[in-house]
Write a protein that holds these residues in place. Sequence first.
Motif, PDB file in Angstrom:
ATOM      1  N   ILE A 193       0.374   7.803  -0.676  1.00 37.11           N
ATOM      2  CA  ILE A 193       0.021   6.637   0.132  1.00 37.11           C
ATOM      3  C   ILE A 193      -0.986   5.753  -0.606  1.00 37.11           C
ATOM      4  O   ILE A 193      -0.888   4.527  -0.583  1.00 37.11           O
ATOM      5  N   ILE A 194      -1.964   6.379  -1.254  1.00 32.13           N
ATOM      6  CA  ILE A 194      -2.939   5.614  -2.036  1.00 32.13           C
ATOM      7  C   ILE A 194      -2.215   4.812  -3.117  1.00 32.13           C
ATOM      8  O   ILE A 194      -2.527   3.637  -3.349  1.00 32.13           O
ATOM      9  N   ARG A 195      -1.208   5.424  -3.754  1.00 33.36           N
ATOM     10  CA  ARG A 195      -0.454   4.689  -4.779  1.00 33.36           C
ATOM     11  C   ARG A 195       0.360   3.570  -4.142  1.00 33.36           C
ATOM     12  O   ARG A 195       0.536   2.493  -4.738  1.00 33.36           O
ATOM     13  N   GLU A 250      -5.572  -0.025 -10.878  1.00 32.10           N
ATOM     14  CA  GLU A 250      -6.991  -0.059 -11.209  1.00 32.10           C
ATOM     15  C   GLU A 250      -7.860   0.521 -10.094  1.00 32.10           C
ATOM     16  O   GLU A 250      -8.996   0.920 -10.333  1.00 32.10           O
ATOM     17  N   ARG A 251      -7.347   0.560  -8.862  1.00 31.89           N
ATOM     18  CA  ARG A 251      -8.155   1.028  -7.737  1.00 31.89           C
ATOM     19  C   ARG A 251      -7.796   2.435  -7.278  1.00 31.89           C
ATOM     20  O   ARG A 251      -8.475   3.002  -6.426  1.00 31.89           O
ATOM     21  N   ILE A 252      -6.736   3.007  -7.823  1.00 27.44           N
ATOM     22  CA  ILE A 252      -6.271   4.300  -7.320  1.00 27.44           C
ATOM     23  C   ILE A 252      -7.317   5.388  -7.510  1.00 27.44           C
ATOM     24  O   ILE A 252      -7.636   6.145  -6.591  1.00 27.44           O
ATOM     25  N   SER A 253      -7.880   5.480  -8.725  1.00 22.89           N
ATOM     26  CA  SER A 253      -8.817   6.574  -8.993  1.00 22.89           C
ATOM     27  C   SER A 253     -10.063   6.456  -8.127  1.00 22.89           C
ATOM     28  O   SER A 253     -10.611   7.469  -7.670  1.00 22.89           O
ATOM     29  N   SER A 286     -11.201   9.296  -5.545  1.00 21.91           N
ATOM     30  CA  SER A 286     -12.562   9.838  -5.638  1.00 21.91           C
ATOM     31  C   SER A 286     -13.305   9.690  -4.320  1.00 21.91           C
ATOM     32  O   SER A 286     -14.038  10.595  -3.902  1.00 21.91           O
ATOM     33  N   LEU A 287     -13.133   8.542  -3.663  1.00 18.17           N
ATOM     34  CA  LEU A 287     -13.816   8.320  -2.392  1.00 18.17           C
ATOM     35  C   LEU A 287     -13.325   9.282  -1.329  1.00 18.17           C
ATOM     36  O   LEU A 287     -14.117   9.864  -0.571  1.00 18.17           O
ATOM     37  N   VAL A 288     -12.015   9.494  -1.261  1.00 15.91           N
ATOM     38  CA  VAL A 288     -11.448  10.446  -0.303  1.00 15.91           C
ATOM     39  C   VAL A 288     -11.971  11.846  -0.585  1.00 15.91           C
ATOM     40  O   VAL A 288     -12.376  12.580   0.332  1.00 15.91           O
ATOM     41  N   ILE A 289     -11.983  12.246  -1.864  1.00 17.63           N
ATOM     42  CA  ILE A 289     -12.464  13.579  -2.234  1.00 17.63           C
ATOM     43  C   ILE A 289     -13.935  13.736  -1.884  1.00 17.63           C
ATOM     44  O   ILE A 289     -14.358  14.775  -1.365  1.00 17.63           O
ATOM     45  N   SER A 301      -6.982  10.994 -14.111  1.00 10.88           N
ATOM     46  CA  SER A 301      -5.699  11.487 -14.619  1.00 10.88           C
ATOM     47  C   SER A 301      -4.681  11.618 -13.493  1.00 10.88           C
ATOM     48  O   SER A 301      -3.488  11.377 -13.696  1.00 10.88           O
ATOM     49  N   ALA A 302      -5.136  11.956 -12.282  1.00 10.81           N
ATOM     50  CA  ALA A 302      -4.235  11.972 -11.124  1.00 10.81           C
ATOM     51  C   ALA A 302      -3.716  10.571 -10.843  1.00 10.81           C
ATOM     52  O   ALA A 302      -2.524  10.379 -10.564  1.00 10.81           O
ATOM     53  N   ALA A 303      -4.598   9.580 -10.937  1.00 11.74           N
ATOM     54  CA  ALA A 303      -4.187   8.187 -10.743  1.00 11.74           C
ATOM     55  C   ALA A 303      -3.154   7.783 -11.783  1.00 11.74           C
ATOM     56  O   ALA A 303      -2.169   7.099 -11.474  1.00 11.74           O
ATOM     57  N   GLY A 304      -3.361   8.196 -13.024  1.00  7.54           N
ATOM     58  CA  GLY A 304      -2.402   7.874 -14.071  1.00  7.54           C
ATOM     59  C   GLY A 304      -1.051   8.522 -13.841  1.00  7.54           C
ATOM     60  O   GLY A 304      -0.003   7.893 -14.031  1.00  7.54           O
ATOM     61  N   ALA A 305      -1.053   9.780 -13.388  1.00 12.62           N
ATOM     62  CA  ALA A 305       0.206  10.508 -13.184  1.00 12.62           C
ATOM     63  C   ALA A 305       1.063   9.878 -12.094  1.00 12.62           C
ATOM     64  O   ALA A 305       2.276   9.736 -12.245  1.00 12.62           O
ATOM     65  N   ILE A 306       0.444   9.489 -10.980  1.00 14.07           N
ATOM     66  CA  ILE A 306       1.238   8.938  -9.879  1.00 14.07           C
ATOM     67  C   ILE A 306       1.556   7.463 -10.075  1.00 14.07           C
ATOM     68  O   ILE A 306       2.287   6.876  -9.265  1.00 14.07           O
TER      69      ILE A 306
END
Length: 426
Positions: A134-136, A142-145, A149-152, A337-342
């Motif tokens: 959903i974040i993706r 540029e804002r995904i990570s 991070s904010l959710v975590i 890296s999670a942001a990059g993968a998705i």
Amino acid sequence: MHGVMGKQPEAVTEAGTAPSRVMLWLLVAMTGVAPISLYMLVPALPQLATIFERDISIAQMTVSLYMVGIACSQIIMGPLSDRFGRRPVLLAGLGLMVAASAACIFAETLPELIAARFLQALGGATGMVVSRAIIRDLYSRERISSMISLVIAVMMIAQMLSPLTGGLLETAFGWRSIFYVITGASLAVAVAIALALPETRRLRAEGSGFRQDVGSLLTSRAFIGYMLCQVLASQIIFTFAGGGPYIVVMQMGRSSAEYGAWFATTAFAYLIGNLFCVRFSPRHSLEKLIWLGLALQLAGSALNLVWGVIGLNQSPSWLFGTQMLVMFANAFVMSNSAAGAISVRPEAAGTASGAMGFLQMGLGALISQFGAWLGGHFTTPVPLNIAIVVLSIACASTMVFLIPRRNVVVSEQLIEQAEEEESGLL
């Protein structure tokens, strides 16, 4: 790309998305419901073993099989959310969690409770995998990570309090009260999602499906690199968590309560790292932030090894002091890296998120056992320190050898432009 970024918020608004603050809380709730439920039961494990007259290792299966359920859920629910949409898969998963949590309340034997816990994790972990997708769907690369991070960061505050909550509930009202609370909380999250979360999945090209998604991801060096970077970084946490108790209690002769207090410092460092990532992500590329995290992570793990070799790591302050640096850096590596993968294939974000989560939890179960063996079979923390250095080097190697440094952003822009043209034709 600018066209897509401009259109996406409009589409979301027309679908009825609640304000961003409400969306943030929904993402936190759906992400946290499974891990919080995991840790709430941990303080009641000795009581469960006593009540059901079984060995503590059998009671421990209510936790270990729960983690297996989380891993299985990610690999199943992620692709399903790409095919059928985020909302229906989320609601089905949370519905399963509500039913399984209610079954935990009425369990009469420990095997019944273990089976219900597995189903509870299978349903609840849907939120963990779908939230990343959903974040993706909603935010630019540029804002995904920063959003992850904010959710975590918000979730970790609740997660750190969950064992205390579970212990208080068990002491005051018995172990079944924990599942009354979990059932009510998961039902509330499901209702909130049903009322406030619109469908965010992107339009898919005709003929695309699970097989095409998997094929495109497995043939992408960028996806493999980002995914392995995220997974290997997470294994540092599992390794240290597995071996840490044995080092502090058996090698250093400290109490388990003192270990718990020291371990909380690493969780706090990870929380602070995520908050810094929220601040820096909008200003810097995720590749730069990954490299910053990798450099600090390798420096911290190397220092820990040095302290171990010269004997300073026999004091918790030295061991956990440098491990805090590792965990602070780990937050940068994992979220970016999670942001990059998705982001490699946005329309397959659920499948990418599921594969990443499955490997993370599946390997984590094995690596934590390996960490426990390293901590319990040696008289020095050096073997555990070496393992963490090796993982840090392997993590950095994925960025060096797998991720094409110049083509990742360009390829994503081409994908988004193609999607924009396709949606215009539709």
